[in-house]
Design a protein around this motif. Sequence first.
Motif, short mmCIF file in Angstrom:
data_model
loop_
_atom_site.label_atom_id
_atom_site.label_comp_id
_atom_site.label_asym_id
_atom_site.label_seq_id
_atom_site.Cartn_x
_atom_site.Cartn_y
_atom_site.Cartn_z
N LYS A 217 0.95 -1.39 0.25
CA LYS A 217 -0.01 0.55 -0.26
C LYS A 217 0.82 1.36 -0.23
O LYS A 217 2.07 1.36 0.45
CB LYS A 217 -0.75 0.04 1.56
CG LYS A 217 -0.23 0.17 2.54
CD LYS A 217 -0.91 0.48 3.88
CE LYS A 217 -2.33 0.96 3.62
NZ LYS A 217 -1.44 3.11 3.95
N LEU A 218 -0.13 2.95 -0.15
CA LEU A 218 1.01 4.12 -0.29
C LEU A 218 1.29 3.94 1.55
O LEU A 218 -0.28 4.17 2.07
CB LEU A 218 -0.05 4.59 -1.48
CG LEU A 218 0.70 5.54 -1.44
CD1 LEU A 218 1.97 6.16 -2.39
CD2 LEU A 218 0.05 6.74 -2.17
N ALA A 219 2.10 4.79 1.79
CA ALA A 219 2.08 5.13 3.10
C ALA A 219 2.32 6.53 2.48
O ALA A 219 2.60 7.15 1.23
CB ALA A 219 3.52 5.05 3.79
N ARG A 220 1.50 7.52 3.60
CA ARG A 220 1.68 9.11 3.83
C ARG A 220 2.13 9.67 4.67
O ARG A 220 1.73 8.97 5.99
CB ARG A 220 -0.07 9.23 3.70
CG ARG A 220 -1.20 8.60 2.10
CD ARG A 220 -2.04 8.42 2.05
NE ARG A 220 -2.68 7.85 0.59
CZ ARG A 220 -2.56 7.02 0.64
NH1 ARG A 220 -2.83 6.28 1.62
NH2 ARG A 220 -3.77 6.50 -0.24
N PRO B 36 6.45 3.34 -0.68
CA PRO B 36 5.25 2.28 -0.43
C PRO B 36 5.97 1.30 0.52
O PRO B 36 6.57 1.54 1.01
CB PRO B 36 5.49 1.43 -1.29
CG PRO B 36 5.77 2.26 -2.82
CD PRO B 36 7.07 3.02 -1.84
N THR B 37 4.50 0.62 1.45
CA THR B 37 4.57 -0.06 3.19
C THR B 37 4.02 -1.46 3.04
O THR B 37 3.25 -1.12 1.34
CB THR B 37 4.29 0.76 4.17
OG1 THR B 37 4.49 0.01 5.28
CG2 THR B 37 3.20 1.31 4.09
N ASP C 243 -2.71 2.26 -5.67
CA ASP C 243 -1.86 3.65 -5.31
C ASP C 243 -0.53 3.56 -5.21
O ASP C 243 0.56 4.87 -5.10
CB ASP C 243 -2.55 3.80 -3.71
CG ASP C 243 -3.57 4.23 -4.17
OD1 ASP C 243 -4.28 4.43 -5.22
OD2 ASP C 243 -4.89 4.13 -3.32
N ALA C 244 0.20 2.98 -4.49
CA ALA C 244 1.66 2.91 -4.46
C ALA C 244 2.74 2.58 -6.08
O ALA C 244 3.18 3.16 -5.80
CB ALA C 244 2.32 1.20 -3.15
N SER D 92 7.13 -3.58 -4.43
CA SER D 92 6.41 -4.75 -2.84
C SER D 92 8.40 -4.31 -2.12
O SER D 92 8.72 -4.64 -0.75
CB SER D 92 6.21 -5.32 -2.94
OG SER D 92 6.82 -6.74 -4.37
N ILE D 93 9.11 -3.99 -3.09
CA ILE D 93 10.44 -4.06 -2.88
C ILE D 93 10.75 -2.43 -1.51
O ILE D 93 11.64 -3.05 -1.13
CB ILE D 93 11.44 -4.48 -4.12
CG1 ILE D 93 11.23 -2.81 -4.53
CG2 ILE D 93 11.09 -5.59 -4.97
CD1 ILE D 93 12.48 -2.79 -6.16
N TYR D 94 9.42 -2.44 -1.91
CA TYR D 94 10.16 -0.69 -1.12
C TYR D 94 9.86 -1.30 0.58
O TYR D 94 10.17 -0.54 0.82
CB TYR D 94 9.54 0.56 -1.97
CG TYR D 94 9.67 0.74 -2.63
CD1 TYR D 94 11.05 2.16 -3.23
CD2 TYR D 94 9.84 0.23 -4.48
CE1 TYR D 94 11.09 2.32 -3.97
CE2 TYR D 94 10.48 0.91 -5.98
CZ TYR D 94 11.40 1.31 -5.71
OH TYR D 94 11.64 2.35 -6.61
#
Length: 491
Positions: free
Chosen positions: A195-198, A206-207, A412-413, A469-471
Amino acid sequence: MTSAQPEPTGTPSLPSRLEKDALGTRLMPDNIVYGIQTARAVDNFSISGRTIADIEGFVPAILVIKQAAARANQRAGKLEPRLADAIEAAVMSCLADMRGQDFPVDIYHGGGGTAANMNVNEVVANRASEVLTGKLGPDPVHPNTHVNMSQSTNDVIPSAMKMAIGGELHALRHMLDELVNAISQKQLEFAGAVKLARTCLQDALPTTFSQQFSGYRAAFQRQAEELLVLENACLGLPLSATAVGTGFGTSKQYREFVFEELRALSGKRYHLEANLFDALQNADFWIHVSSGLKAIAVTLSKFAADLRLMSSGPRAGFGEITLPSVQPGSSIMPGKVNPVMPEMIMQVAFRVIGNDATITRAAEGELDLNVWESIILESLSESVRLMRRSIPLFVSGCVAGIEINPARGAADASSSLALSTALAEIFGYSAASAVAKHAETHGMPISEAAVECGLMNARDAGRLFGDVSIYAELEKSESILDALRGSRPAP
């Protein structure tokens, strides 16, 4: 009333008894177990509709103190065995049948808790006299002379507060454990879903849903551990300090015996506080307790607010998660469902925060005693009670049923301009910033912008941005970054 004449109380036709205190006399109906001083307190302080009987564990704590004191005074040779036995029988009767009408003193009362202490003293004395004579009344067991022997309101009430609040903290800690377990389960369910962190409500790196929920879980787990520290601190009591901390009116034997008996009766390791003058003068301990409750409340509110944001929409908001539908959300808009459980828990948090302000002000006190303990007790008890009741509902009606939208999270990510952070690691901040600006201006993903700006070819862009997802996995992202750094031509 200061008159020495009897004061008519209750229904005249009921059998009654005449009771006396320092202010005069009063007729007390025989169907009322408390005595004259309690009746005066009811006249003076009927304010809130909440009495000392409504504070969970408080009256039982005072009763157990009276039982331990009677035993200790008997062992010390100050109290006749038959009176001590009668007091113990009266306490056991009260504990077995806790009747709220016997303890009607409003929680908002002055005198540092004298009305509360005397309410219990009178009930125990009257019942103890009834054990010995078959009649209620302060003879042969007197509320002050016998039930309150070797005690003062000033050491009984703060001791009972700690006993009661310690029990409530124990119960709240188990509610937090339930919340931690529910979040841990979601952490396992959501493993691998990106998902996208904010940050600052703006797109960030991404997280994963699992990583985000691990943060919530760790916070509540830590706070449960901190509650245990506060709970253990409630084991130190000022009992035997009597009126001002000197212990006047007690004996060495009593001071030793009363804690032995209290430990035997409760099964808890109660002990004498280190400095009894500090214990009576200062109430900053309750600020620490309230601060711990406030920290839980704020974290609950933050978690609930996050759930509201992440579930917002579902079509025009974040739409990352779906919360259980527990009731229709609108009286006019069909199909609307509101995040009512998070909204409920947030309102509880607001109340706990407000109670903390009350406790902070009341903890000031003055000179040799803090007389605001009643409002401190009520505020603490309400904060714990609200969280104890709301957390299980929040768990069952919200947390346990959270579902994620993995497709929305991944989309979103993948579209976040913050992915340019990876370019900054390879090509420097300025070059990455130019790519981010190009992507924003032309409405394209960072991967395409990086190719158009000539920073990398499509193959390398695919390696870096193809699976975002690697992030969220440091070793994988670091490996790819190292490989791409090594493949760059020398400047």
